[in-house]
Design a protein around this motif. Structure first.
Motif, mmCIF file in Angstrom:
data_model
loop_
_atom_site.group_PDB
_atom_site.id
_atom_site.type_symbol
_atom_site.label_atom_id
_atom_site.label_comp_id
_atom_site.label_asym_id
_atom_site.label_seq_id
_atom_site.Cartn_x
_atom_site.Cartn_y
_atom_site.Cartn_z
ATOM 1 N N SER A 20 -3.273 1.730 11.145
ATOM 2 C CA SER A 20 -2.768 0.468 10.593
ATOM 3 C C SER A 20 -1.517 0.057 11.365
ATOM 4 O O SER A 20 -1.145 0.689 12.344
ATOM 5 N N GLU A 51 -15.746 1.506 3.509
ATOM 6 C CA GLU A 51 -16.966 2.310 3.450
ATOM 7 C C GLU A 51 -18.011 1.686 2.531
ATOM 8 O O GLU A 51 -19.182 1.562 2.882
ATOM 9 N N THR A 100 -5.919 8.601 10.981
ATOM 10 C CA THR A 100 -6.763 9.678 10.454
ATOM 11 C C THR A 100 -8.195 9.498 10.926
ATOM 12 O O THR A 100 -8.644 8.387 11.211
ATOM 13 N N GLU A 154 -0.233 0.567 -3.952
ATOM 14 C CA GLU A 154 0.545 1.780 -3.705
ATOM 15 C C GLU A 154 1.611 1.930 -4.780
ATOM 16 O O GLU A 154 2.266 0.956 -5.145
ATOM 17 N N GLN A 184 2.337 9.679 8.873
ATOM 18 C CA GLN A 184 0.933 9.777 9.282
ATOM 19 C C GLN A 184 0.502 8.454 9.912
ATOM 20 O O GLN A 184 0.501 7.421 9.270
ATOM 21 N N THR A 192 -10.424 -0.063 1.690
ATOM 22 C CA THR A 192 -11.022 0.478 2.903
ATOM 23 C C THR A 192 -12.483 0.070 2.746
ATOM 24 O O THR A 192 -12.873 -0.312 1.651
HETATM 25 N N1 A5A Z 1 -11.530 4.624 5.980
HETATM 26 C C1 A5A Z 1 -10.601 5.572 6.513
HETATM 27 C C2 A5A Z 1 -10.433 5.389 7.980
HETATM 28 C C3 A5A Z 1 -9.272 5.457 5.793
HETATM 29 O O1 A5A Z 1 -9.081 4.560 4.973
HETATM 30 N N2 A5A Z 1 -8.372 6.367 6.094
HETATM 31 S S1 A5A Z 1 -6.870 6.406 5.517
HETATM 32 O O2 A5A Z 1 -6.843 6.122 4.124
HETATM 33 O O3 A5A Z 1 -6.322 7.667 5.894
HETATM 34 O O4 A5A Z 1 -6.090 5.278 6.235
HETATM 35 C C4 A5A Z 1 -5.994 5.275 7.648
HETATM 36 C C5 A5A Z 1 -4.571 5.086 8.101
HETATM 37 O O5 A5A Z 1 -4.088 3.844 7.609
HETATM 38 C C6 A5A Z 1 -3.583 6.121 7.564
HETATM 39 O O6 A5A Z 1 -3.555 7.259 8.389
HETATM 40 C C7 A5A Z 1 -2.269 5.372 7.606
HETATM 41 O O7 A5A Z 1 -1.690 5.494 8.890
HETATM 42 C C8 A5A Z 1 -2.699 3.931 7.379
HETATM 43 N N3 A5A Z 1 -2.418 3.499 5.998
HETATM 44 C C9 A5A Z 1 -3.026 3.910 4.872
HETATM 45 N N4 A5A Z 1 -2.498 3.317 3.783
HETATM 46 C C10 A5A Z 1 -1.516 2.502 4.240
HETATM 47 C C11 A5A Z 1 -0.576 1.618 3.611
HETATM 48 N N5 A5A Z 1 -0.559 1.453 2.298
HETATM 49 N N6 A5A Z 1 0.291 0.947 4.399
HETATM 50 C C12 A5A Z 1 0.273 1.108 5.744
HETATM 51 N N7 A5A Z 1 -0.581 1.928 6.366
HETATM 52 C C13 A5A Z 1 -1.468 2.617 5.642
#
Ligand code: A5A
Ligand code: ZN
Length: 479
Positions: free
Chosen positions: A264, A114, A230, A145, A227, A112
């Protein structure tokens, strides 16, 4: 075919259904030889770009500007915000070498952004006149993951990560931005016809480095919550470590207040699953790569006339702005029907001998199976009306079945039964204490999604501590 028959595999064998649906609709190739990485196929990529176009439009009209940051983040920058590292360090891929040289500073593949964006914010933000600052990017991110990976749902390379990042002069402004982002995401999911609950995530599941997080969850056909987006209020946590200060009107300096929010390709998984049936996905016309497929039905003696009419209609519909595919391949019509149903094309037009003679076209809706004819004279107008209707009805149907899968329960044993059966989301009264929230998870084997926003506050007592409920909590098995 009855409604129950139609939903047997979709519901009872969802995981297999999903993988097959992605392949039959030519959305994803899932045999790439690295775990958690997949290939977008042309049809899938078209779908993805439709979905992103909606997101871009919503963000642009609310004052966000698109940027593009590098994939690599130097270790020292990545490790500045303590909570953020704690949350992410187990998930980071590191680049350690360039060719044969060992790098002096390891580089993180962003999980991510930030920690790559905010150091630049520090250079860009000088005074209150630079605020609010609202940007977004759509990029790939990498997360190592450890839970089971699944195409579109849990990836190690997320290819379609939309992240918005904002900076504000006051805490109030940041909170207002969080609320505005909630509204934007509501509109977005409404366009996809994907139903959702909105919760404030529990304290133990807040985004790493955030003050609080808000999540959108939908339900998979197998009764597990997913989810799909977010929104985080970051307060001044990142501003302090990256030195994001601005000069106020009086000359004093203060740290900015920040938010970020992300979605995503999981949102595409959501659209595939909530509108699916045993035939595969069915895409809302709003995002369907092909909205209308036209299949001429040739007949002896006059092979050409159906094709001629089909071509003309295809031309007219294309000119009117619809996404049309004329299937002229030398295959049996039945075979074509089968294929396009599995591509989730919402509307099929058939032109056979009777249609040619009566100057009409036969229309078949993918979502309901309904079959009827419309006059060639009014094809454009009627098709526009039907597609609009399909969008509306698909959304309404998805919401109805979603709301039917949320039940109010006050007894831990009963909640556990629902969790064991993976039968959807439970709303329960909650005193609001963290210890009781965690006890909900232990005793029911479900996960706390969070405290419901726009709360239909449940009366009664917290089933864990038996003290009066202050709020209600949503619990589900999750992906
Ligand atoms: N910087 C913030 C916005 C962030 O990273 N938020 S989060 O970690 O919650 O990720 C945002 C969204 O990305 C999640 O709600 C989920 O829907 C999606 N996401 C996160 N990890 C994922 C993964 N490994 N595969 C697919 N979608 C994912
Ligand atoms: Zn309690």
């Amino acid at each position: 075919m009855g409604a129950r028959m139609k939903h047997e595999r979709w519901k009872n064998n969802f995981s297999e259904w999903f993988d097959e649906a992605l392949w039959n609709a030519k959305i994803m190739e899932t045999r790439y030889p690295v775990k958690g990485l997949y290939v977008w196929l042309p049809y899938g990529l078209k779908l993805r770009n439709r979905v992103l176009a909606i997101m871009r439009e919503l963000l642009e009209e609310t004052g966000h500007e698109e940027v593009l940051f590098p994939l690599l983040i130097p270790e020292n920058l990545f490790k500045k915000e303590a909570e953020h590292i704690r949350g992410f360090e187990g998930q980071v891929y590191w680049v350690t070498h360039g060719g044969k040289d060992k790098l002096d500073v390891r580089l993180a593949l962003r999980p991510t952004s930030e920690t790559s964006i905010y150091p630049m914010f520090a250079l860009w933000i000088r005074s209150h006149a630079d605020l609010p600052l609202k940007i977004y990017q759509i990029v790939n991110i990498f997360r190592y993951e450890t839970k089971m990976t699944k195409p579109l749902i849990r990836l190690r390379e997320v290819t379609t990560f939309k992240e918005a990042h904002t900076a504000h002069a006051t805490s109030e402004d940041a909170k207002a931005q969080v609320r505005a982002a909630v509204e934007t995401y509501k509109k977005f999911f409404d366009e996809l016809g994907v139903p959702y609950v909105i919760t404030k995530r529990p304290s133990w599941d807040t985004f790493a480095g955030a003050e609080y997080s808000i999540a959108f969850d939908t339900l998979a056909p197998d009764g597990r919550a997913l989810q799909v987006g977010t929104i985080h209020n970051l307060g001044q946590n990142f501003a302090k470590v990256y030195g994001l200060e601005y000069e106020k009107e009086g000359g004093a300096h203060e740290y900015v207040y920040q938010t970020c929010y992300g979605i995503s390709e999981r949102v595409i998984a959501a659209a595939v699953m909530v509108h699916g049936d045993d035939l595969g996905p069915c895409f809302p016309p709003r995002v369907a790569p092909v909205q209308i497929v036209i299949v001429p039905i040739p007949f002896k003696g006059e092979e050409k006339s159906a094709e001629k009419v089909a071509k003309r209609i295809a031309g007219e519909l294309k000119a009117a702005g619809f996404r049309v595919h004329l299937d002229e391949r030398d295959l049996r019509p039945g075979r074509k029907f089968y294929e396009w149903e599995r591509h989730g094309v919402p509307l099929r037009l058939e032109i056979g001998p009777k249609d040619v003679k009566q100057e009409q076209v036969t229309v078949v809706r993918r979502d309901t199976g309904e079959r009827f004819t419309i006059s060639l004279k009014v094809v454009n107008r009627e098709v526009r009306k039907i597609l609009k209707q399909i969008n509306k009805e698909m959304r309404a149907r998805a919401w109805k079945s979603f709301l039917n899968s949320i039940r109010d329960l006050k007894d831990l044993g009963e909640i556990k039964k629902v969790m064991d059966a993976r039968a959807g989301i439970v709303r329960a009264p909650w005193c609001g204490k963290e210890a009781c929230g965690k006890a909900f998870e232990e005793k029911t084997r479900g996960s706390v999604l969070g405290e419901e926003l726009n709360d239909k506050r449940m009366k009664g007592v917290c089933p864990v501590c038996l003290k009066p409920a202050k709020t209600s909590v949503l619990i589900a098995k999750t992906y």
